[in-house]
Design a protein around this motif. Sequence first.
Motif, mmCIF file in Angstrom:
data_model
loop_
_atom_site.group_PDB
_atom_site.id
_atom_site.type_symbol
_atom_site.label_atom_id
_atom_site.label_comp_id
_atom_site.label_asym_id
_atom_site.label_seq_id
_atom_site.Cartn_x
_atom_site.Cartn_y
_atom_site.Cartn_z
ATOM 1 N N ASP A 64 0.805 -1.215 0.000
ATOM 2 C CA ASP A 64 0.000 0.000 0.000
ATOM 3 C C ASP A 64 0.842 1.270 0.000
ATOM 4 N N GLY A 65 2.115 1.132 -0.314
ATOM 5 C CA GLY A 65 2.986 2.303 -0.345
ATOM 6 C C GLY A 65 4.240 2.014 -1.146
ATOM 7 N N ARG A 66 4.949 3.065 -1.515
ATOM 8 C CA ARG A 66 6.173 2.891 -2.288
ATOM 9 C C ARG A 66 7.348 2.529 -1.382
ATOM 10 N N TYR A 67 8.249 1.754 -1.909
ATOM 11 C CA TYR A 67 9.522 1.493 -1.249
ATOM 12 C C TYR A 67 10.541 1.124 -2.299
ATOM 13 N N SER A 68 11.813 1.259 -1.930
ATOM 14 C CA SER A 68 12.893 0.951 -2.872
ATOM 15 C C SER A 68 13.954 0.105 -2.183
ATOM 16 N N LEU A 69 14.678 -0.609 -3.003
ATOM 17 C CA LEU A 69 15.811 -1.405 -2.525
ATOM 18 C C LEU A 69 17.074 -0.947 -3.239
ATOM 19 N N ILE A 70 18.175 -0.940 -2.512
ATOM 20 C CA ILE A 70 19.487 -0.692 -3.111
ATOM 21 C C ILE A 70 20.403 -1.844 -2.726
ATOM 22 N N PHE A 71 20.879 -2.555 -3.719
ATOM 23 C CA PHE A 71 21.877 -3.596 -3.482
ATOM 24 C C PHE A 71 23.254 -2.985 -3.756
ATOM 25 N N GLY B 37 22.813 -1.286 -7.291
ATOM 26 C CA GLY B 37 21.652 -1.538 -8.136
ATOM 27 C C GLY B 37 20.391 -1.097 -7.415
ATOM 28 N N VAL B 38 19.521 -0.361 -8.127
ATOM 29 C CA VAL B 38 18.330 0.225 -7.512
ATOM 30 C C VAL B 38 17.068 -0.339 -8.161
ATOM 31 N N SER B 39 16.099 -0.690 -7.329
ATOM 32 C CA SER B 39 14.788 -1.115 -7.825
ATOM 33 C C SER B 39 13.720 -0.577 -6.879
ATOM 34 N N SER B 40 12.479 -0.534 -7.374
ATOM 35 C CA SER B 40 11.400 0.042 -6.562
ATOM 36 C C SER B 40 10.096 -0.729 -6.756
ATOM 37 N N PHE B 41 9.253 -0.619 -5.751
ATOM 38 C CA PHE B 41 7.882 -1.124 -5.814
ATOM 39 C C PHE B 41 6.957 0.067 -6.033
ATOM 40 N N PRO B 42 6.014 -0.020 -6.967
ATOM 41 C CA PRO B 42 5.649 -1.190 -7.768
ATOM 42 C C PRO B 42 6.277 -1.206 -9.160
ATOM 43 N N ASP C 69 19.045 -6.881 -7.725
ATOM 44 C CA ASP C 69 20.233 -7.715 -7.912
ATOM 45 C C ASP C 69 20.693 -7.675 -9.365
ATOM 46 N N LYS C 70 19.749 -7.680 -10.309
ATOM 47 C CA LYS C 70 20.099 -7.601 -11.729
ATOM 48 C C LYS C 70 20.708 -6.243 -12.065
ATOM 49 N N ALA C 71 20.165 -5.183 -11.439
ATOM 50 C CA ALA C 71 20.722 -3.843 -11.672
ATOM 51 C C ALA C 71 22.146 -3.758 -11.131
ATOM 52 N N LEU C 72 22.407 -4.412 -10.003
ATOM 53 C CA LEU C 72 23.765 -4.444 -9.448
ATOM 54 C C LEU C 72 24.714 -5.163 -10.401
ATOM 55 N N SER D 171 29.309 -2.733 -16.098
ATOM 56 C CA SER D 171 29.500 -1.430 -16.724
ATOM 57 C C SER D 171 30.801 -0.758 -16.267
ATOM 58 N N GLY D 172 31.636 -1.475 -15.543
ATOM 59 C CA GLY D 172 32.927 -0.935 -15.122
ATOM 60 C C GLY D 172 33.031 -0.640 -13.645
ATOM 61 N N LYS D 173 31.990 -0.928 -12.893
ATOM 62 C CA LYS D 173 31.982 -0.740 -11.425
ATOM 63 C C LYS D 173 31.987 0.749 -11.049
ATOM 64 N N ASN D 174 31.957 0.999 -9.753
ATOM 65 C CA ASN D 174 31.935 2.372 -9.203
ATOM 66 C C ASN D 174 30.830 3.204 -9.860
ATOM 67 N N CYS D 175 29.620 2.610 -9.922
ATOM 68 C CA CYS D 175 28.484 3.328 -10.492
ATOM 69 C C CYS D 175 27.187 2.795 -9.888
ATOM 70 N N ALA D 176 26.134 3.560 -10.033
ATOM 71 C CA ALA D 176 24.811 3.156 -9.560
ATOM 72 C C ALA D 176 23.863 3.083 -10.750
ATOM 73 N N ILE D 177 23.161 1.934 -10.888
ATOM 74 C CA ILE D 177 22.279 1.729 -12.030
ATOM 75 C C ILE D 177 20.893 1.339 -11.511
ATOM 76 N N SER D 178 19.868 1.941 -12.125
ATOM 77 C CA SER D 178 18.478 1.609 -11.808
ATOM 78 C C SER D 178 17.930 0.675 -12.851
#
Length: 224
Positions: free
Chosen positions: A96-103, A188-193, A207-210, A216-223
Amino acid sequence: MSRVWLVVPMVIIGVLYAALLHFMTMPVFNNILVHCIIFGAAFGIINFVAAYLFFKRLDKLKELNNQLSSSLIMDKLTGLFNRRAFDNDIKNVGHDGRYSLIFLDIDNFRDFNHFGHDIGDDVLRKVGQTIKNCVRATDRVYRYGGEEIVLLLMDCDKKNASKMAEKIRSEISGIDNQPYPQITVSLGVSSFPDDGLYIQDVILASDKALLKAKQSGKNCAISC
């Protein structure tokens, strides 16, 4: 052993003192009402002492229980929550609300361990502390396993989660780790929904975004 023998003279002295006190005070206090008052007061004091000791012991047991409970969900090395805590917390994540995960994964972590496992441990502590300094009070940070860390950001959409990931990446890359190699991380960043209607789908997406960030060469953040 010599201390044990002290009980004998102490008991003798106690008996003599009690006998002397009895013969000196009985003429004065030889009254039933006074005796009742004295015994009532003594009974009250004894009950107070017994209750005090009981509650003191109970408080100590509660404190030990809280410490034990904390130790079951905390990672001793980094001070972050552990995998057990993460598995428990995601059971309570609603829909019933938004949330995000960062691996997050520390890049080339084995290189640090080549200098000694204590150096690798120090890197983990530095990364953990830096992350805690970046997140909000409501965010949860877990050591997922090895050099991998997970962040659960409640009431946070992907845009803000991506900003958080980039902030963490930048802060970690600026850590002074001399004379050892620079510390960098991939995220790696993902969110609900957006990336799934169930928590397991959101975890898989992060995990796939990570993995993409690593490729992609590391030292980066991908969504996603």
